[in-house]
Design a protein around this motif. Structure first.
Motif, PDB file in Angstrom:
ATOM      1  N   ASP A  68       0.878  -1.178   0.146  1.00  0.00           N
ATOM      2  CA  ASP A  68      -0.076  -0.108  -0.085  1.00  0.00           C
ATOM      3  C   ASP A  68       0.902   1.227   0.132  1.00  0.00           C
ATOM      4  O   ASP A  68       0.345   2.207  -0.484  1.00  0.00           O
ATOM      5  N   VAL A  69       2.136   1.072   0.559  1.00  0.00           N
ATOM      6  CA  VAL A  69       2.927   2.343   0.587  1.00  0.00           C
ATOM      7  C   VAL A  69       3.507   2.441  -0.846  1.00  0.00           C
ATOM      8  O   VAL A  69       3.704   3.773  -1.415  1.00  0.00           O
ATOM      9  N   GLU A  70       3.849   1.413  -1.552  1.00  0.00           N
ATOM     10  CA  GLU A  70       4.191   1.453  -3.251  1.00  0.00           C
ATOM     11  C   GLU A  70       3.044   2.273  -3.741  1.00  0.00           C
ATOM     12  O   GLU A  70       3.427   2.985  -4.693  1.00  0.00           O
ATOM     13  N   ALA A  71       1.905   1.876  -3.464  1.00  0.00           N
ATOM     14  CA  ALA A  71       0.841   2.491  -4.160  1.00  0.00           C
ATOM     15  C   ALA A  71       0.535   4.052  -3.751  1.00  0.00           C
ATOM     16  O   ALA A  71       0.387   4.843  -4.774  1.00  0.00           O
ATOM     17  N   GLU A  72       0.949   4.402  -2.696  1.00  0.00           N
ATOM     18  CA  GLU A  72       0.953   5.661  -2.030  1.00  0.00           C
ATOM     19  C   GLU A  72       1.827   6.474  -2.952  1.00  0.00           C
ATOM     20  O   GLU A  72       1.628   7.678  -3.418  1.00  0.00           O
ATOM     21  N   LEU A  73       3.051   5.963  -3.032  1.00  0.00           N
ATOM     22  CA  LEU A  73       4.060   6.678  -3.532  1.00  0.00           C
ATOM     23  C   LEU A  73       3.712   6.866  -5.084  1.00  0.00           C
ATOM     24  O   LEU A  73       4.435   8.075  -5.663  1.00  0.00           O
ATOM     25  N   THR A  74       3.434   5.837  -5.855  1.00  0.00           N
ATOM     26  CA  THR A  74       3.026   5.899  -7.134  1.00  0.00           C
ATOM     27  C   THR A  74       2.138   7.089  -7.596  1.00  0.00           C
ATOM     28  O   THR A  74       2.046   7.602  -8.311  1.00  0.00           O
ATOM     29  N   PHE A  75       1.062   6.913  -6.605  1.00  0.00           N
ATOM     30  CA  PHE A  75      -0.007   7.848  -6.608  1.00  0.00           C
ATOM     31  C   PHE A  75       0.451   9.297  -6.425  1.00  0.00           C
ATOM     32  O   PHE A  75       0.313  10.175  -7.586  1.00  0.00           O
ATOM     33  N   LEU A  76       1.453   9.527  -5.617  1.00  0.00           N
ATOM     34  CA  LEU A  76       2.140  10.852  -5.727  1.00  0.00           C
ATOM     35  C   LEU A  76       2.697  11.197  -6.819  1.00  0.00           C
ATOM     36  O   LEU A  76       2.601  12.392  -7.168  1.00  0.00           O
ATOM     37  N   ALA A  77       3.498  10.366  -7.518  1.00  0.00           N
ATOM     38  CA  ALA A  77       4.214  10.547  -8.711  1.00  0.00           C
ATOM     39  C   ALA A  77       3.162  10.875  -9.792  1.00  0.00           C
ATOM     40  O   ALA A  77       3.327  11.785 -10.451  1.00  0.00           O
ATOM     41  N   ALA A  78       2.098  10.089  -9.842  1.00  0.00           N
ATOM     42  CA  ALA A  78       1.297  10.480 -10.810  1.00  0.00           C
ATOM     43  C   ALA A  78       0.499  11.873 -10.728  1.00  0.00           C
ATOM     44  O   ALA A  78       0.106  12.516 -11.689  1.00  0.00           O
ATOM     45  N   ARG A  79       0.080  12.203  -9.574  1.00  0.00           N
ATOM     46  CA  ARG A  79      -0.400  13.363  -9.199  1.00  0.00           C
ATOM     47  C   ARG A  79       0.614  14.782  -9.539  1.00  0.00           C
ATOM     48  O   ARG A  79      -0.103  15.453 -10.281  1.00  0.00           O
ATOM     49  N   ARG A  80       1.574  14.342  -9.141  1.00  0.00           N
ATOM     50  CA  ARG A  80       2.811  15.461  -9.607  1.00  0.00           C
ATOM     51  C   ARG A  80       2.849  15.541 -11.121  1.00  0.00           C
ATOM     52  O   ARG A  80       3.064  16.674 -11.800  1.00  0.00           O
TER      53      ARG A  80
ATOM     54  N   LEU B  20      -5.504   5.527  -9.778  1.00  0.00           N
ATOM     55  CA  LEU B  20      -4.199   5.036 -10.357  1.00  0.00           C
ATOM     56  C   LEU B  20      -4.630   3.599 -10.504  1.00  0.00           C
ATOM     57  O   LEU B  20      -4.951   2.781  -9.607  1.00  0.00           O
ATOM     58  N   LEU B  21      -3.908   2.947 -11.622  1.00  0.00           N
ATOM     59  CA  LEU B  21      -3.563   1.486 -11.450  1.00  0.00           C
ATOM     60  C   LEU B  21      -2.276   1.380 -12.073  1.00  0.00           C
ATOM     61  O   LEU B  21      -1.425   2.010 -12.740  1.00  0.00           O
TER      62      LEU B  21
ATOM     63  N   SER C  93       3.674   1.845 -15.165  1.00  0.00           N
ATOM     64  CA  SER C  93       4.322   0.555 -15.193  1.00  0.00           C
ATOM     65  C   SER C  93       4.537   0.304 -16.629  1.00  0.00           C
ATOM     66  O   SER C  93       3.999   0.582 -17.522  1.00  0.00           O
ATOM     67  N   ARG C  94       5.719  -0.564 -16.741  1.00  0.00           N
ATOM     68  CA  ARG C  94       6.236  -1.242 -18.136  1.00  0.00           C
ATOM     69  C   ARG C  94       5.045  -1.894 -18.805  1.00  0.00           C
ATOM     70  O   ARG C  94       4.933  -1.744 -19.890  1.00  0.00           O
TER      71      ARG C  94
ATOM     72  N   THR D 212     -11.188   4.782 -20.473  1.00  0.00           N
ATOM     73  CA  THR D 212      -9.695   5.122 -20.962  1.00  0.00           C
ATOM     74  C   THR D 212      -8.773   5.708 -19.823  1.00  0.00           C
ATOM     75  O   THR D 212      -9.216   6.043 -19.027  1.00  0.00           O
ATOM     76  N   VAL D 213      -7.473   5.260 -20.032  1.00  0.00           N
ATOM     77  CA  VAL D 213      -6.417   5.626 -18.924  1.00  0.00           C
ATOM     78  C   VAL D 213      -5.394   6.518 -19.828  1.00  0.00           C
ATOM     79  O   VAL D 213      -5.142   6.263 -20.983  1.00  0.00           O
ATOM     80  N   THR D 214      -4.849   7.282 -19.040  1.00  0.00           N
ATOM     81  CA  THR D 214      -3.652   7.718 -19.577  1.00  0.00           C
ATOM     82  C   THR D 214      -2.486   7.532 -18.795  1.00  0.00           C
ATOM     83  O   THR D 214      -2.379   6.947 -17.737  1.00  0.00           O
ATOM     84  N   ILE D 215      -1.433   6.949 -19.873  1.00  0.00           N
ATOM     85  CA  ILE D 215      -0.334   6.453 -19.467  1.00  0.00           C
ATOM     86  C   ILE D 215       0.564   7.291 -18.817  1.00  0.00           C
ATOM     87  O   ILE D 215       1.255   8.194 -19.739  1.00  0.00           O
ATOM     88  N   CYS D 216       1.183   7.248 -17.463  1.00  0.00           N
ATOM     89  CA  CYS D 216       2.123   8.275 -17.175  1.00  0.00           C
ATOM     90  C   CYS D 216       3.410   7.561 -16.967  1.00  0.00           C
ATOM     91  O   CYS D 216       3.541   6.529 -16.510  1.00  0.00           O
ATOM     92  N   PRO D 217       4.413   8.508 -17.396  1.00  0.00           N
ATOM     93  CA  PRO D 217       5.754   8.024 -17.383  1.00  0.00           C
ATOM     94  C   PRO D 217       6.297   7.945 -15.986  1.00  0.00           C
ATOM     95  O   PRO D 217       7.423   7.210 -15.892  1.00  0.00           O
ATOM     96  N   TRP D 218       5.861   8.625 -14.989  1.00  0.00           N
ATOM     97  CA  TRP D 218       6.439   8.584 -13.416  1.00  0.00           C
ATOM     98  C   TRP D 218       5.545   7.530 -12.950  1.00  0.00           C
ATOM     99  O   TRP D 218       4.140   7.317 -13.024  1.00  0.00           O
ATOM    100  N   ALA D 219       6.097   6.945 -11.970  1.00  0.00           N
ATOM    101  CA  ALA D 219       5.882   5.776 -11.220  1.00  0.00           C
ATOM    102  C   ALA D 219       6.400   5.642  -9.901  1.00  0.00           C
ATOM    103  O   ALA D 219       6.842   6.634  -9.236  1.00  0.00           O
ATOM    104  N   LEU D 220       6.722   4.394  -9.398  1.00  0.00           N
ATOM    105  CA  LEU D 220       7.332   4.483  -7.941  1.00  0.00           C
ATOM    106  C   LEU D 220       8.639   4.958  -7.929  1.00  0.00           C
ATOM    107  O   LEU D 220       8.878   5.637  -6.993  1.00  0.00           O
ATOM    108  N   ARG D 221       9.635   4.680  -8.778  1.00  0.00           N
ATOM    109  CA  ARG D 221      10.890   5.329  -8.355  1.00  0.00           C
ATOM    110  C   ARG D 221      10.778   7.050  -8.237  1.00  0.00           C
ATOM    111  O   ARG D 221      11.401   7.623  -7.515  1.00  0.00           O
ATOM    112  N   GLU D 222       9.881   7.673  -9.308  1.00  0.00           N
ATOM    113  CA  GLU D 222       9.650   9.109  -8.985  1.00  0.00           C
ATOM    114  C   GLU D 222       9.091   9.412  -7.823  1.00  0.00           C
ATOM    115  O   GLU D 222       9.352  10.488  -7.183  1.00  0.00           O
TER     116      GLU D 222
END
Length: 336
Positions: free
Chosen positions: A109-121, A132-133, A209-210, A286-296
């Motif tokens: 769930d922390v991975e999901a939170e951090l990935t959400f933060l990246a997508a929001r930014r 987010l998926l 994600s890839r 429809t979803v938008t493919i976001c280049p930022w994810a967990l690392r970001e």
């Protein structure tokens, strides 16, 4: 100032060195070391000794590379393939003793939170309520929120590599019944999370994600060489057709399709089934493919909230690897 992140995933160890002074993680160097851990680790089984040795070598190489680029010690984490292994503590200890790097595992769930933060930014505030998926090798992360952080986040054992192993085995291509059984599993486990997202009624839906990037390319999105700022969309209708294309081919022939890389061709069909089922259940056309994810997300948290949060995660992981009893790894308090 430069900061580095080392991401131990199901296929590769990835290093990203970024300039972080300006408030956004701007990459200056990336590198990767192919390990294909998901092909060596049976879900629920220990990471084999040889794979641990390869992992130690790859993390050491990433650490040396980061130092050459003038980056501070890496924020290093491993995702579900290590997190779910019964010898996780031994793996983390081996990396720490062999490299000096405190490799951590993050709760799903922390991975999901951090990935959400990246997508929001990446998407910005005008995207409004955001869903987010994120499909990895071992797990699926889902989140929804109206602000910087999600109102809820979940991690489910629905990763593309995991499900390929559990449902398709050595059958290549799998039978229609195997695919139907997989879809039933995804529907069952995702039902409650999907109902929450439908109820929330997101204005914008993002996929990272890839797995999603390659499926987007297969369905007609612009190739990576067009750069990260190119708009990339993936529709559930196109994804349904992609499943039929992937299911008709063995893995070696899927690798000839647009966007499907050879290392991920085996798990591409399971990833497509998970992605399509998740979109159908959540009502996302429809979803938008976001280049930022967990690392970001890790880098952004480091930039925005300072290094103390990661120090606490490292401390808890180190304490767990030295303990005889499990130590809770959820850092106290909300992510923000």
């Amino acid at each position: 100032m430069r900061t580095s992140v080392v991401d131990v995933g199901s296929k590769t160890v990835r290093l990203v060195v970024s300039d972080t002074e300006g408030g956004a993680p701007l990459p200056v160097h990336t590198a990767k070391w192919p390990l294909r851990l998901s092909e060596q680790v049976t879900p629920g089984a220990p990471v084999p000794e040889r794979a641990v040795e390869d992992l130690v070598e790859a993390v050491a190489a990433a650490n040396r590379t980061a130092a050459r680029w003038g980056a501070s010690g890496p924020l290093a984490f491993a995702t579900a393939v290590v997190r779910g292994a019964p010898n996780r503590q031994e793996v983390l200890r081996a990396v720490r003793e062999g490299t000096g790097v405190d490799l951590c595992t993050l709760p799903g769930d922390v991975e999901a939170e951090l990935t959400f933060l990246a997508a929001r930014r990446w998407m910005g505030w005008r995207s409004g309520p955001l869903a987010l998926l994120d499909i990895g090798g071992g797990s699926l992360e889902a989140a929804f929120g109206r602000g910087r952080l999600p109102d809820f986040a979940a991690s489910l054992p629905l990763g593309a590599a995991r499900l390929t192993h559990e449902y398709f085995g050595d059958q290549d291509p799998p039978t229609p019944e195997q695919i139907r059984a997989l879809r039933r599993r995804v529907r069952h486990q995702l039902r409650d999370v999907a109902a929450r997202i439908r109820w929330e009624g997101p204005r914008t839906a993002v996929a990272t994600s890839r797995t999603f990037q390659q499926l987007g390319r297969l369905c007609g999105a612009a190739p990576g060489r067009h750069g990260p700022f190119t708009d990339r969309q993936l529709s559930s209708i196109d994804l349904r057709g992609a499943i039929d294309r992937l299911a008709a081919l063995p893995a070696a022939e899927r690798a000839r399709l647009p966007g499907i890389s050879a290392p991920r061709s085996v798990q591409s069909l399971a990833g497509a089934v998970v992605a399509h089922t998740a979109m159908k259940l959540t009502g996302l056309k429809t979803v938008t493919i976001c280049p930022w994810a967990l690392r970001e997300g890790v880098l952004l948290r480091h930039i925005e909230d300072g290094p103390s949060w990661w120090a606490e995660i490292s401390r808890l992981n180190a304490k767990e690897t030295d303990a005889t009893e499990p130590v809770p790894l959820r850092v106290a308090g909300p992510l923000g």
